[in-house]
Design a protein around this motif. Sequence first.
Motif, PDB file in Angstrom:
ATOM      1  N   ALA B 152       0.812  -1.154   0.128  1.00  0.00           N
ATOM      2  CA  ALA B 152       0.340  -0.436   0.141  1.00  0.00           C
ATOM      3  C   ALA B 152       0.900   1.488  -0.319  1.00  0.00           C
ATOM      4  CB  ALA B 152      -0.822   0.013   1.100  1.00  0.00           C
ATOM      5  N   THR B 153       1.492   1.049   0.259  1.00  0.00           N
ATOM      6  CA  THR B 153       2.792   2.631   0.953  1.00  0.00           C
ATOM      7  C   THR B 153       4.073   2.374  -0.282  1.00  0.00           C
ATOM      8  OG1 THR B 153       4.344   1.461   2.451  1.00  0.00           O
ATOM      9  CG2 THR B 153       2.332   2.379   2.936  1.00  0.00           C
ATOM     10  N   THR B 154       3.988   1.238  -1.237  1.00  0.00           N
ATOM     11  CA  THR B 154       4.986   1.360  -2.575  1.00  0.00           C
ATOM     12  C   THR B 154       4.751   2.061  -3.808  1.00  0.00           C
ATOM     13  OG1 THR B 154       6.018  -0.500  -2.102  1.00  0.00           O
ATOM     14  CG2 THR B 154       6.464   0.271  -3.668  1.00  0.00           C
ATOM     15  N   PHE B 155       5.682   3.250  -3.812  1.00  0.00           N
ATOM     16  CA  PHE B 155       4.955   4.495  -4.464  1.00  0.00           C
ATOM     17  C   PHE B 155       4.199   5.048  -4.773  1.00  0.00           C
ATOM     18  CE2 PHE B 155       7.534   0.830  -7.901  1.00  0.00           C
ATOM     19  CZ  PHE B 155       8.405   1.300  -6.982  1.00  0.00           C
ATOM     20  N   HIS B 156       3.709   5.554  -3.310  1.00  0.00           N
ATOM     21  CA  HIS B 156       2.383   6.045  -3.182  1.00  0.00           C
ATOM     22  C   HIS B 156       2.459   7.253  -3.029  1.00  0.00           C
ATOM     23  CE1 HIS B 156      -1.236   8.007  -1.193  1.00  0.00           C
ATOM     24  NE2 HIS B 156      -1.360   7.031  -0.104  1.00  0.00           N
ATOM     25  N   PRO B 157       1.163   8.002  -4.396  1.00  0.00           N
ATOM     26  CA  PRO B 157       1.134   8.790  -5.336  1.00  0.00           C
ATOM     27  C   PRO B 157       1.907  10.468  -4.161  1.00  0.00           C
ATOM     28  CG  PRO B 157      -0.252   8.369  -5.625  1.00  0.00           C
ATOM     29  CD  PRO B 157       0.589   6.614  -5.054  1.00  0.00           C
ATOM     30  N   GLU B 158       1.099  10.329  -3.661  1.00  0.00           N
ATOM     31  CA  GLU B 158       0.653  11.339  -2.813  1.00  0.00           C
ATOM     32  C   GLU B 158       1.765  11.940  -1.663  1.00  0.00           C
ATOM     33  OE1 GLU B 158      -3.114  11.519  -0.554  1.00  0.00           O
ATOM     34  OE2 GLU B 158      -2.501  13.805   0.356  1.00  0.00           O
ATOM     35  N   PHE B 159       2.840  10.404  -1.512  1.00  0.00           N
ATOM     36  CA  PHE B 159       3.519  10.129  -0.475  1.00  0.00           C
ATOM     37  C   PHE B 159       4.415  10.022  -0.234  1.00  0.00           C
ATOM     38  CE2 PHE B 159      -0.839   9.555   2.224  1.00  0.00           C
ATOM     39  CZ  PHE B 159      -1.134  10.778   1.762  1.00  0.00           C
ATOM     40  N   SER B 160       5.126  10.300  -2.017  1.00  0.00           N
ATOM     41  CA  SER B 160       6.245   9.822  -1.900  1.00  0.00           C
ATOM     42  C   SER B 160       7.650  11.033  -1.653  1.00  0.00           C
ATOM     43  CB  SER B 160       6.625   9.643  -3.558  1.00  0.00           C
ATOM     44  OG  SER B 160       5.724   8.096  -3.826  1.00  0.00           O
ATOM     45  N   TYR B 161       7.166  11.905  -1.904  1.00  0.00           N
ATOM     46  CA  TYR B 161       8.033  13.653  -1.704  1.00  0.00           C
ATOM     47  C   TYR B 161       7.126  14.029   0.232  1.00  0.00           C
ATOM     48  CZ  TYR B 161       9.985  13.505  -5.473  1.00  0.00           C
ATOM     49  OH  TYR B 161      11.049  12.357  -6.559  1.00  0.00           O
ATOM     50  N   GLN B 231      -3.413   6.693   5.595  1.00  0.00           N
ATOM     51  CA  GLN B 231      -2.705   8.391   4.655  1.00  0.00           C
ATOM     52  C   GLN B 231      -3.451   8.876   5.835  1.00  0.00           C
ATOM     53  OE1 GLN B 231      -4.172   7.038   0.574  1.00  0.00           O
ATOM     54  NE2 GLN B 231      -5.054   5.306   1.950  1.00  0.00           N
ATOM     55  N   ARG B 235      -0.841  12.233   5.779  1.00  0.00           N
ATOM     56  CA  ARG B 235      -1.977  13.535   4.969  1.00  0.00           C
ATOM     57  C   ARG B 235      -1.535  14.850   6.284  1.00  0.00           C
ATOM     58  NH1 ARG B 235      -7.358  14.359   1.503  1.00  0.00           N
ATOM     59  NH2 ARG B 235      -6.042  12.842  -0.428  1.00  0.00           N
ATOM     60  N   ASN B 238       2.151  15.629   6.214  1.00  0.00           N
ATOM     61  CA  ASN B 238       2.777  16.238   4.764  1.00  0.00           C
ATOM     62  C   ASN B 238       1.687  17.635   4.699  1.00  0.00           C
ATOM     63  OD1 ASN B 238       3.916  16.017   2.550  1.00  0.00           O
ATOM     64  ND2 ASN B 238       1.911  15.621   1.915  1.00  0.00           N
TER      65      ASN B 238
END
Lengths: 140, 544
Positions: B152-161, B231, B235, B238
């Motif tokens: 679920a957390t691999t290459f997560h689009p919202e949480f990669s930066y 998430q 969020r 983030n």
Amino acid sequence: MANFRYRDDQPHEEPAVTLDAFLEQPDATAVRLEAGEDARRLIPFLGRLQLIEISFPRFRDGRGFSSARILREAGYEGELRAEGDVLIDLLFFMRRCGFDSFSSQHSLNPADVEAALNRYSNVYQDATDAAVPIWKLRHG
Amino acid sequence: MYQYDKYDQGMVDARVEEFRDQVRRRIAGDINDDQFKPLRLKNGLYLQLHAYMLRVAIPYGTFNSLQMRKLADIARKYDRGYGHFTTRQNIQYNWIKLEEAPDILAELATVEMHAIQTSGESIRNISADQYAGAAADEICDPRPWAELIRQATTFHPEFSYLPRKFKIAVISAAEDRAALRWHDCALRIVRNEAGEEGFEVYAGGGMGRTPFIAYKIRDFLPAQQIFSYLQAILRVWNLHARRDNIHKQRMKILVHELGEEEFRRQVEEEFQTFLALGTDFPQAEYDRIAEYFTPPPFEAGLSDEIDRSDPDFALWVDRQVAEHKAPGYAIANISLKPIGGIAGDISADQMDIVADLAERYSFDEIRATHAQNLVLPHVRKADLYAVWQALDAAELADANLDLITDIIACPGLDYCTLANARSIPLAQKISERFADMERQLDIGELKIKISGCINACGHHHAGQIGILGVDRKGTENYQLLLGGSGAEDTSQAKITGPGFDEAGIVDAVERTVERYRELREPGERFLDTYRRVGLDPFKEAIYG
């Protein structure tokens, strides 16, 4: 400078106003969010907004990814543009978070952009794009 | 253990090609070093003092003999014949060439391994109890959840930066072997009154220059809602973390500044948003993953007797072997802390031997621990002697688990660009000072943890005795800390007073130990005595 747009409608010509200006005169149809500004303040107005530009002052600043998803999840259907320090390796994630246009301060090689956007044929999790997560593919 | 299907394999294969392309664009000058840095870090590639270092993920610390042999091959082919197990159950290589890194990733992908998100400002490799699936005291095997969270957390689009790194640990036992509450997000599997599985959730822990022990923010989260809840946490952080000072961007700082209650309120509010989106993985996917973690076919009716007639073997059994849930089986710990050695280092030949033993005696499973040791999780008690003999021949049979020479140490100034002081030679000197086995056994459990700078990779805040290397007017100086714990009785170590040079800190450790021996009451560990009497008697012994 490089601009990429992934929408079929006509580009919106009206210049984007700041969030503060927009909240004072909400008849504008294009608004620009700076990093750190609360995207949720736009939620009451999403129906008539045609362009929301989200600033990426530094590519390492990932707040705009959350802002974009919040707007899409709230039902925004207009153009969502990432503007600023937008690099090739951010584009795939940006598309998944709902951005459909890019205005980068860098010159980006279109072939590299295409390669980056098409590198992964699958994704592990839902986001705001249409990609079907792997768990759904596994279970039909 | 988990096996990739075509989708998982497709992800790591695409990642290899992506990184190959990123390296090509860097070498061609299309991207500058500043832009390349986060890309290589997301693939575990650091630039150290002498060379690149590559950190390979061992998800929740579980791997098999095929993977271990591949790690050995890589050590021989691309490094200097050894690897280094880290405090987050990963392995790293210290002498890597940038242009060879894509080939190494390609080799790893052939055995279902990768270096995805092992560094950089991303959701890091998930850590877990190294005894998972074997421990007598666990509610269930935490690894299916860890694997689900990994995906679920691999290459997560919202949480990669993200603002900074984000570390998750999962356990399901009462005893904490994973330094749980020192993580950004810590999950302990519990059962509610209805017998349903859920998570006790802790948030905002972390070491570094501003240490915090994670707060409990949820008593019971229904297990199927874990991705929504994670998430929500991510969020809130983030969006609201500071972005102006890299030292104040970890989630622990936000939790501390907002306060536990306000942080929890914001997470719960965002949690409702995510629940409504329906992004949680369904029970069917959990069940599919859990299938891979079905207990191995343990033989029934085995004897629990161990022939202790060889005294060296008996000593090893007493220190290194833990109780297994299946009768007739045992958990065997392999020490990577030989006297005078380098904590966590293992040669390629030793890797091959551990792989052979896992294949032959442990249902092909190996575990890495946060204390930089290895584990064979499922060994028949009747096979322990054979295992011990093979380990002994390979110089892997030290019997010092949790003793004073089982030291955690970061790579320090011998490798690391961040370090202010060397950790490795100091750990070696302490290990040599206390080499005598009778003395070690008399001292009992005593966990020393050494960091070469305030970033605390050597976990000094959690050391029963912690040592922090600093730079004092251009010379290495070591501060002494006492009373930390990374176990279920989590606590933060306190600084004793002025620092020491290298010889002085070894003496100070010895004075601390001797004072403990004078003060202890029967059955007390060092930590128990310290907690009973406080810092003062030790300060007196140390500074006199």
